[in-house]
Design a protein around this motif. Sequence first.
Motif, mmCIF file in Angstrom:
data_model
loop_
_atom_site.group_PDB
_atom_site.id
_atom_site.type_symbol
_atom_site.label_atom_id
_atom_site.label_comp_id
_atom_site.label_asym_id
_atom_site.label_seq_id
_atom_site.Cartn_x
_atom_site.Cartn_y
_atom_site.Cartn_z
ATOM 1 N N PHE A 113 0.462 -0.990 -0.282
ATOM 2 C CA PHE A 113 -0.009 -0.135 0.110
ATOM 3 C C PHE A 113 1.064 1.079 -0.060
ATOM 4 C CE2 PHE A 113 -2.722 -3.318 1.750
ATOM 5 C CZ PHE A 113 -4.500 -2.719 0.626
ATOM 6 N N GLU A 114 0.918 1.736 -0.939
ATOM 7 C CA GLU A 114 0.988 3.424 -0.662
ATOM 8 C C GLU A 114 0.184 4.116 -0.350
ATOM 9 O OE1 GLU A 114 1.655 4.551 -4.729
ATOM 10 O OE2 GLU A 114 3.597 3.070 -4.783
ATOM 11 N N VAL A 115 0.371 4.900 1.005
ATOM 12 C CA VAL A 115 -0.571 5.934 2.329
ATOM 13 C C VAL A 115 0.130 7.027 2.213
ATOM 14 C CG1 VAL A 115 -1.363 5.503 4.137
ATOM 15 C CG2 VAL A 115 -0.871 3.501 2.892
ATOM 16 N N GLU A 116 -1.405 7.986 2.710
ATOM 17 C CA GLU A 116 -0.572 9.513 3.191
ATOM 18 C C GLU A 116 -1.802 8.917 3.866
ATOM 19 O OE1 GLU A 116 -0.508 13.901 1.615
ATOM 20 O OE2 GLU A 116 -1.350 12.873 0.574
ATOM 21 N N LEU A 117 -1.000 9.972 5.226
ATOM 22 C CA LEU A 117 -2.158 10.270 6.328
ATOM 23 C C LEU A 117 -2.132 11.945 6.729
ATOM 24 C CD1 LEU A 117 -3.693 9.143 8.805
ATOM 25 C CD2 LEU A 117 -1.974 9.241 10.137
ATOM 26 N N ILE A 118 -3.554 11.854 6.205
ATOM 27 C CA ILE A 118 -4.186 12.938 6.039
ATOM 28 C C ILE A 118 -4.217 13.912 7.621
ATOM 29 C CG2 ILE A 118 -5.596 14.780 5.668
ATOM 30 C CD1 ILE A 118 -6.117 13.027 2.854
ATOM 31 N N GLU A 119 -4.975 12.832 8.314
ATOM 32 C CA GLU A 119 -5.292 13.237 9.996
ATOM 33 C C GLU A 119 -5.777 12.180 10.946
ATOM 34 O OE1 GLU A 119 -7.690 16.352 10.071
ATOM 35 O OE2 GLU A 119 -9.819 15.856 8.586
ATOM 36 N N PHE A 120 -7.116 12.145 12.119
ATOM 37 C CA PHE A 120 -6.985 11.129 12.218
ATOM 38 C C PHE A 120 -7.259 11.645 13.538
ATOM 39 C CE2 PHE A 120 -2.776 11.582 14.576
ATOM 40 C CZ PHE A 120 -2.661 11.457 15.452
ATOM 41 N N ARG A 121 -8.809 11.241 14.232
ATOM 42 C CA ARG A 121 -9.327 11.605 15.338
ATOM 43 C C ARG A 121 -9.788 10.741 16.148
ATOM 44 N NH1 ARG A 121 -10.683 18.080 14.496
ATOM 45 N NH2 ARG A 121 -9.936 17.870 11.885
ATOM 46 N N THR A 122 -10.042 10.779 16.952
ATOM 47 C CA THR A 122 -10.761 9.875 18.173
ATOM 48 C C THR A 122 -12.192 9.549 17.646
ATOM 49 O OG1 THR A 122 -11.356 11.587 20.142
ATOM 50 C CG2 THR A 122 -9.025 10.595 20.320
ATOM 51 N N ARG A 123 -12.764 8.534 18.192
ATOM 52 C CA ARG A 123 -13.696 7.902 18.066
ATOM 53 C C ARG A 123 -14.907 9.090 18.916
ATOM 54 N NH1 ARG A 123 -13.952 1.591 18.310
ATOM 55 N NH2 ARG A 123 -13.704 1.655 16.579
ATOM 56 N N GLU A 124 -14.144 9.437 19.764
ATOM 57 C CA GLU A 124 -15.286 10.501 20.493
ATOM 58 C C GLU A 124 -15.498 11.802 19.666
ATOM 59 O OE1 GLU A 124 -12.508 9.348 22.066
ATOM 60 O OE2 GLU A 124 -14.012 7.570 23.225
ATOM 61 N N GLU A 125 -14.493 12.650 19.128
ATOM 62 C CA GLU A 125 -14.412 13.857 18.306
ATOM 63 C C GLU A 125 -15.264 13.658 17.254
ATOM 64 O OE1 GLU A 125 -10.397 15.550 18.664
ATOM 65 O OE2 GLU A 125 -10.357 13.874 17.589
ATOM 66 N N ILE A 126 -15.147 11.679 16.651
ATOM 67 C CA ILE A 126 -16.623 11.623 15.547
ATOM 68 C C ILE A 126 -18.108 11.716 16.356
ATOM 69 C CG2 ILE A 126 -16.747 9.749 13.579
ATOM 70 C CD1 ILE A 126 -14.111 11.333 13.044
ATOM 71 N N MET A 127 -17.985 11.047 17.140
ATOM 72 C CA MET A 127 -19.501 10.472 17.619
ATOM 73 C C MET A 127 -19.972 12.349 18.225
ATOM 74 S SD MET A 127 -18.968 7.679 20.131
ATOM 75 C CE MET A 127 -20.902 7.857 20.335
ATOM 76 N N GLN A 128 -19.032 13.312 18.584
ATOM 77 C CA GLN A 128 -18.992 14.723 18.865
ATOM 78 C C GLN A 128 -19.633 15.243 17.704
ATOM 79 O OE1 GLN A 128 -16.214 16.612 20.787
ATOM 80 N NE2 GLN A 128 -17.258 15.998 22.369
ATOM 81 N N MET A 129 -19.322 15.757 16.486
ATOM 82 C CA MET A 129 -18.983 16.013 15.210
ATOM 83 C C MET A 129 -20.351 15.226 14.338
ATOM 84 S SD MET A 129 -15.059 16.074 14.041
ATOM 85 C CE MET A 129 -15.639 15.673 11.386
ATOM 86 N N GLN A 130 -20.634 14.023 14.066
ATOM 87 C CA GLN A 130 -21.495 13.222 14.011
ATOM 88 C C GLN A 130 -23.034 13.831 15.274
ATOM 89 O OE1 GLN A 130 -21.061 9.241 14.549
ATOM 90 N NE2 GLN A 130 -20.475 8.974 12.438
ATOM 91 N N GLN A 131 -22.542 13.942 16.455
ATOM 92 C CA GLN A 131 -24.487 14.839 17.245
ATOM 93 C C GLN A 131 -24.503 16.696 16.510
ATOM 94 O OE1 GLN A 131 -22.834 14.563 20.673
ATOM 95 N NE2 GLN A 131 -23.972 11.953 20.840
ATOM 96 N N GLN A 132 -23.743 17.014 16.058
ATOM 97 C CA GLN A 132 -23.649 18.169 15.222
ATOM 98 C C GLN A 132 -23.907 18.703 13.976
ATOM 99 O OE1 GLN A 132 -19.548 19.671 15.751
ATOM 100 N NE2 GLN A 132 -19.857 20.129 18.145
ATOM 101 N N MET A 133 -23.631 17.359 13.509
ATOM 102 C CA MET A 133 -24.666 17.691 11.924
ATOM 103 C C MET A 133 -25.647 17.328 12.407
ATOM 104 S SD MET A 133 -20.895 15.640 9.933
ATOM 105 C CE MET A 133 -22.226 14.781 8.802
ATOM 106 N N MET A 134 -26.123 16.535 12.720
ATOM 107 C CA MET A 134 -27.749 16.045 12.886
ATOM 108 C C MET A 134 -27.984 17.516 13.176
ATOM 109 S SD MET A 134 -27.504 12.244 14.408
ATOM 110 C CE MET A 134 -28.392 12.144 15.473
ATOM 111 N N GLN A 135 -27.658 18.058 14.650
ATOM 112 C CA GLN A 135 -28.376 18.878 15.168
ATOM 113 C C GLN A 135 -28.666 19.885 14.128
ATOM 114 O OE1 GLN A 135 -25.846 19.833 18.520
ATOM 115 N NE2 GLN A 135 -27.178 18.306 19.730
ATOM 116 N N GLN A 136 -27.389 20.307 13.321
ATOM 117 C CA GLN A 136 -27.464 21.523 12.296
ATOM 118 C C GLN A 136 -28.382 20.371 11.473
ATOM 119 O OE1 GLN A 136 -23.895 21.332 10.838
ATOM 120 N NE2 GLN A 136 -23.298 23.035 12.105
ATOM 121 N N GLN A 137 -29.438 19.870 10.550
ATOM 122 C CA GLN A 137 -29.921 18.744 10.299
ATOM 123 C C GLN A 137 -31.614 19.226 10.341
ATOM 124 O OE1 GLN A 137 -28.933 15.115 9.127
ATOM 125 N NE2 GLN A 137 -27.646 15.872 8.065
ATOM 126 N N MET A 138 -31.575 18.719 11.611
ATOM 127 C CA MET A 138 -32.747 19.156 12.597
ATOM 128 C C MET A 138 -33.246 20.933 12.415
ATOM 129 S SD MET A 138 -32.344 16.778 15.788
ATOM 130 C CE MET A 138 -34.069 17.124 16.692
#
Length: 195
Positions: free
Chosen positions: A138-163
């Motif tokens: 594999f040729e891989v470039e790691l752009i960035e990474f986030r913790t599971r908690e950060e991903i969950m917070q981002m998903q919650q924020q997106m859901m709130q914005q959609q609502m």
Amino acid sequence: MTEITRVQLQPVAKGTLPKLWIGIVLVLLLAAGAAWAAVPKVLTLAEGVTLETLTEGTGPNPGATDYALVNYRGLLDDGTVFDQNDQAPMPVDQVVPGFSTALQNMQAGGRYRVKIPAAQGYGAQGGGPIPPNADLTFEVELIEFRTREEIMQMQQQMMQQQMMQQMMQGGAAPGGAPGGAPVGPGAPAAPPVGQ
């Protein structure tokens, strides 16, 4: 007969010759150091996985429970590209074991070449275009990474914005169901089914 092209050489000052040799040795050492720095670094990780650093990244490494955003290209030994993707989100603990091991040794912004033996890839069963017992590169470039908690917070924020957007676009109409006709006394009756 006098020679007009003859130039008389000055004697070399005492101690100059050792200084000249020290200077030459220093230049050679600097050149060797620069050449050594340009050589890609190769780490041998668990179970025969190798990680070659093509471009250094910075910062910490992703953990097993993190999500990585990567650009990658997967190749078989004969050079066939079996998979390729840009900005692909990957849960580090949900990819093949060799890829997970490699991701946990990368840094954001870095580019790497990862060699995964078949036992740490798809093994004897293979998968899709990957034949059984195939070693993978594999040729891989790691752009960035986030913790599971950060991903969950981002998903919650997106859901709130959609609502909020849905509510702003005419969600609940006064006196009726969201976006529907008014209901209650004095409201026109719906026509019977089948007419």
